[in-house]
Design a protein around this motif. Sequence first.
Motif, PDB file in Angstrom:
ATOM      1  N   GLY A  27      48.723  61.376  35.705  1.00 53.45           N
ATOM      2  CA  GLY A  27      48.186  60.188  34.687  1.00 53.45           C
ATOM      3  C   GLY A  27      47.889  59.014  34.985  1.00 53.45           C
ATOM      4  O   GLY A  27      46.854  58.344  35.007  1.00 53.45           O
ATOM      5  N   ALA A  28      48.649  58.385  36.311  1.00 57.12           N
ATOM      6  CA  ALA A  28      48.211  57.081  36.733  1.00 57.12           C
ATOM      7  C   ALA A  28      46.943  57.133  37.408  1.00 57.12           C
ATOM      8  O   ALA A  28      46.125  56.436  37.540  1.00 57.12           O
ATOM      9  N   SER A  29      46.695  58.418  38.311  1.00 61.53           N
ATOM     10  CA  SER A  29      45.364  58.618  38.829  1.00 61.53           C
ATOM     11  C   SER A  29      44.207  58.629  37.805  1.00 61.53           C
ATOM     12  O   SER A  29      43.157  58.157  38.140  1.00 61.53           O
ATOM     13  N   GLY A  30      44.489  59.223  36.932  1.00 59.95           N
ATOM     14  CA  GLY A  30      43.528  59.307  35.836  1.00 59.95           C
ATOM     15  C   GLY A  30      43.020  58.020  35.249  1.00 59.95           C
ATOM     16  O   GLY A  30      42.003  57.532  34.922  1.00 59.95           O
ATOM     17  N   ALA A  31      44.195  57.153  35.239  1.00 59.07           N
ATOM     18  CA  ALA A  31      43.933  55.707  34.447  1.00 59.07           C
ATOM     19  C   ALA A  31      43.129  55.039  35.513  1.00 59.07           C
ATOM     20  O   ALA A  31      42.528  54.066  35.168  1.00 59.07           O
ATOM     21  N   LEU A  32      43.275  55.302  36.703  1.00 58.51           N
ATOM     22  CA  LEU A  32      42.519  54.527  37.625  1.00 58.51           C
ATOM     23  C   LEU A  32      41.177  54.866  37.596  1.00 58.51           C
ATOM     24  O   LEU A  32      40.178  53.913  38.021  1.00 58.51           O
ATOM     25  N   ALA A  33      41.029  56.013  37.709  1.00 56.13           N
ATOM     26  CA  ALA A  33      39.640  56.732  37.484  1.00 56.13           C
ATOM     27  C   ALA A  33      39.030  55.881  36.166  1.00 56.13           C
ATOM     28  O   ALA A  33      37.524  56.030  36.286  1.00 56.13           O
ATOM     29  N   GLN A  34      39.399  55.657  35.287  1.00 56.65           N
ATOM     30  CA  GLN A  34      38.945  55.060  34.071  1.00 56.65           C
ATOM     31  C   GLN A  34      38.688  53.640  34.057  1.00 56.65           C
ATOM     32  O   GLN A  34      37.827  52.982  33.266  1.00 56.65           O
ATOM     33  N   GLN A  35      39.018  53.083  35.146  1.00 55.31           N
ATOM     34  CA  GLN A  35      38.815  51.510  35.469  1.00 55.31           C
ATOM     35  C   GLN A  35      37.333  51.377  35.419  1.00 55.31           C
ATOM     36  O   GLN A  35      36.577  52.079  36.110  1.00 55.31           O
ATOM     37  N   LYS A  36      36.651  50.101  34.953  1.00 59.15           N
ATOM     38  CA  LYS A  36      35.326  49.835  34.925  1.00 59.15           C
ATOM     39  C   LYS A  36      35.161  48.983  36.116  1.00 59.15           C
ATOM     40  O   LYS A  36      36.091  48.208  36.445  1.00 59.15           O
ATOM     41  N   ASP A  37      33.905  48.766  36.487  1.00 58.73           N
ATOM     42  CA  ASP A  37      33.416  47.964  37.526  1.00 58.73           C
ATOM     43  C   ASP A  37      33.867  46.480  37.531  1.00 58.73           C
ATOM     44  O   ASP A  37      34.456  45.895  38.392  1.00 58.73           O
ATOM     45  N   GLU A  38      33.718  46.078  36.143  1.00 60.11           N
ATOM     46  CA  GLU A  38      34.040  44.754  35.949  1.00 60.11           C
ATOM     47  C   GLU A  38      35.741  44.481  36.088  1.00 60.11           C
ATOM     48  O   GLU A  38      35.954  43.358  36.395  1.00 60.11           O
ATOM     49  N   ASP A  39      36.385  45.614  35.895  1.00 58.31           N
ATOM     50  CA  ASP A  39      38.053  45.320  36.147  1.00 58.31           C
ATOM     51  C   ASP A  39      38.411  45.312  37.689  1.00 58.31           C
ATOM     52  O   ASP A  39      39.235  44.348  37.830  1.00 58.31           O
ATOM     53  N   PHE A  40      37.507  45.790  38.396  1.00 58.52           N
ATOM     54  CA  PHE A  40      37.754  45.550  39.732  1.00 58.52           C
ATOM     55  C   PHE A  40      37.232  44.149  40.183  1.00 58.52           C
ATOM     56  O   PHE A  40      38.035  43.416  40.854  1.00 58.52           O
ATOM     57  N   VAL A  41      36.275  43.811  39.732  1.00 54.56           N
ATOM     58  CA  VAL A  41      35.627  42.297  40.004  1.00 54.56           C
ATOM     59  C   VAL A  41      36.762  41.404  39.453  1.00 54.56           C
ATOM     60  O   VAL A  41      37.255  40.229  40.299  1.00 54.56           O
ATOM     61  N   LYS A  42      37.291  41.536  38.259  1.00 53.11           N
ATOM     62  CA  LYS A  42      38.207  40.695  37.710  1.00 53.11           C
ATOM     63  C   LYS A  42      39.402  40.661  38.307  1.00 53.11           C
ATOM     64  O   LYS A  42      40.230  39.505  38.639  1.00 53.11           O
ATOM     65  N   TYR A  43      39.917  41.848  39.007  1.00 53.28           N
ATOM     66  CA  TYR A  43      41.305  41.891  39.668  1.00 53.28           C
ATOM     67  C   TYR A  43      41.114  41.155  40.941  1.00 53.28           C
ATOM     68  O   TYR A  43      41.882  40.164  41.504  1.00 53.28           O
ATOM     69  N   ARG A  44      40.073  41.287  41.655  1.00 48.44           N
ATOM     70  CA  ARG A  44      39.881  40.593  43.076  1.00 48.44           C
ATOM     71  C   ARG A  44      39.781  39.199  42.797  1.00 48.44           C
ATOM     72  O   ARG A  44      40.322  38.339  43.666  1.00 48.44           O
ATOM     73  N   GLN A  45      38.892  38.751  41.839  1.00 49.89           N
ATOM     74  CA  GLN A  45      38.797  37.414  41.741  1.00 49.89           C
ATOM     75  C   GLN A  45      40.191  36.553  41.108  1.00 49.89           C
ATOM     76  O   GLN A  45      40.498  35.555  41.777  1.00 49.89           O
ATOM     77  N   GLY A  46      40.769  37.318  40.427  1.00 51.49           N
ATOM     78  CA  GLY A  46      42.199  36.631  39.995  1.00 51.49           C
ATOM     79  C   GLY A  46      43.321  36.682  41.331  1.00 51.49           C
ATOM     80  O   GLY A  46      43.971  35.747  41.365  1.00 51.49           O
ATOM     81  N   ALA A  47      43.158  37.595  42.036  1.00 48.07           N
ATOM     82  CA  ALA A  47      44.034  37.724  43.346  1.00 48.07           C
ATOM     83  C   ALA A  47      43.543  36.570  44.200  1.00 48.07           C
ATOM     84  O   ALA A  47      44.213  36.035  44.675  1.00 48.07           O
ATOM     85  N   PHE A  48      42.400  36.390  44.332  1.00 46.13           N
ATOM     86  CA  PHE A  48      41.849  35.267  45.206  1.00 46.13           C
ATOM     87  C   PHE A  48      42.198  34.010  44.791  1.00 46.13           C
ATOM     88  O   PHE A  48      42.351  32.886  45.261  1.00 46.13           O
ATOM     89  N   GLN A  49      42.044  33.728  43.337  1.00 44.66           N
ATOM     90  CA  GLN A  49      42.467  32.296  42.777  1.00 44.66           C
ATOM     91  C   GLN A  49      43.928  32.241  42.908  1.00 44.66           C
ATOM     92  O   GLN A  49      44.399  31.128  43.118  1.00 44.66           O
ATOM     93  N   THR A  50      44.759  33.242  42.902  1.00 41.46           N
ATOM     94  CA  THR A  50      46.045  33.030  43.064  1.00 41.46           C
ATOM     95  C   THR A  50      46.550  32.591  44.628  1.00 41.46           C
ATOM     96  O   THR A  50      47.268  31.507  44.772  1.00 41.46           O
ATOM     97  N   ILE A  51      45.714  33.128  45.428  1.00 39.92           N
ATOM     98  CA  ILE A  51      45.884  32.682  46.837  1.00 39.92           C
ATOM     99  C   ILE A  51      45.447  31.290  47.086  1.00 39.92           C
ATOM    100  O   ILE A  51      46.245  30.746  47.764  1.00 39.92           O
ATOM    101  N   ALA A  52      44.376  30.916  46.472  1.00 38.15           N
ATOM    102  CA  ALA A  52      43.728  29.622  46.693  1.00 38.15           C
ATOM    103  C   ALA A  52      44.641  28.678  46.100  1.00 38.15           C
ATOM    104  O   ALA A  52      44.925  27.496  46.570  1.00 38.15           O
ATOM    105  N   TRP A  53      45.338  28.994  44.978  1.00 40.83           N
ATOM    106  CA  TRP A  53      46.377  28.111  44.121  1.00 40.83           C
ATOM    107  C   TRP A  53      47.391  27.686  44.974  1.00 40.83           C
ATOM    108  O   TRP A  53      47.926  26.797  45.118  1.00 40.83           O
ATOM    109  N   HIS A  54      47.908  28.543  45.999  1.00 35.56           N
ATOM    110  CA  HIS A  54      49.111  28.503  46.972  1.00 35.56           C
ATOM    111  C   HIS A  54      48.413  28.154  48.327  1.00 35.56           C
ATOM    112  O   HIS A  54      49.403  27.363  48.820  1.00 35.56           O
ATOM    113  N   PHE A  55      47.421  28.173  48.473  1.00 38.26           N
ATOM    114  CA  PHE A  55      46.971  27.746  49.806  1.00 38.26           C
ATOM    115  C   PHE A  55      46.435  26.321  49.614  1.00 38.26           C
ATOM    116  O   PHE A  55      46.343  25.364  50.733  1.00 38.26           O
ATOM    117  N   GLY A  56      46.004  25.845  48.528  1.00 36.25           N
ATOM    118  CA  GLY A  56      45.425  24.501  48.218  1.00 36.25           C
ATOM    119  C   GLY A  56      46.423  23.391  48.606  1.00 36.25           C
ATOM    120  O   GLY A  56      45.979  22.716  49.247  1.00 36.25           O
TER     121      GLY A  56
END
Length: 153
Positions: free
Chosen positions: A17-46
């Motif tokens: 079920g989890a692997s099926g959910a991953l397969a359903q993710q859209k391109d923009e979900d990947f982009v939003k995820y990594r941008q959010g992770a990088f923003q959180t990193i910047a928040w703590h590195f700043g």
Amino acid sequence: MRKLIAGGLVAATALVGASGALAQQKDEDFVKYRQGAFQTIAWHFGPLAGMAKGDIDFDAELAQRNAERLAQLASMPWEGFEGGPHDAGDGHTHAKEAIWEEMDKFEGGAEKFQQEVDKLAEVAQQGELGPLRQQVGAVGDTCKKCHDNFKED
């Protein structure tokens, strides 16, 4: 024995079920995820960069906390690049195609970033600005190298 088999079936069903959910993710979900992770990193590195530059007062407790959080966060953004390149749908991705063309180099940069951030967490425990300043520079260098090679302006 039945409990063991039943437990295994439940776990296998959850995994499928989890692997099926991953397969359903859209391109923009990947982009939003990594941008959010990088923003959180910047928040703590700043604040660490601000302390290293002398733009804000050195705060050993804040430096330790932020460096520890960076060490925890450093492994997160990379799964947002899996299966790409990804189309953000709205043009809000700065990822170059070179990421997927040179994945070994990209992953090497991610590993170097993790190593330097881990060292930063260790150095921050000393509670001294001098060593922190030097290690913040080393972390910043890993960011710059990756941005120069793999991020559009």
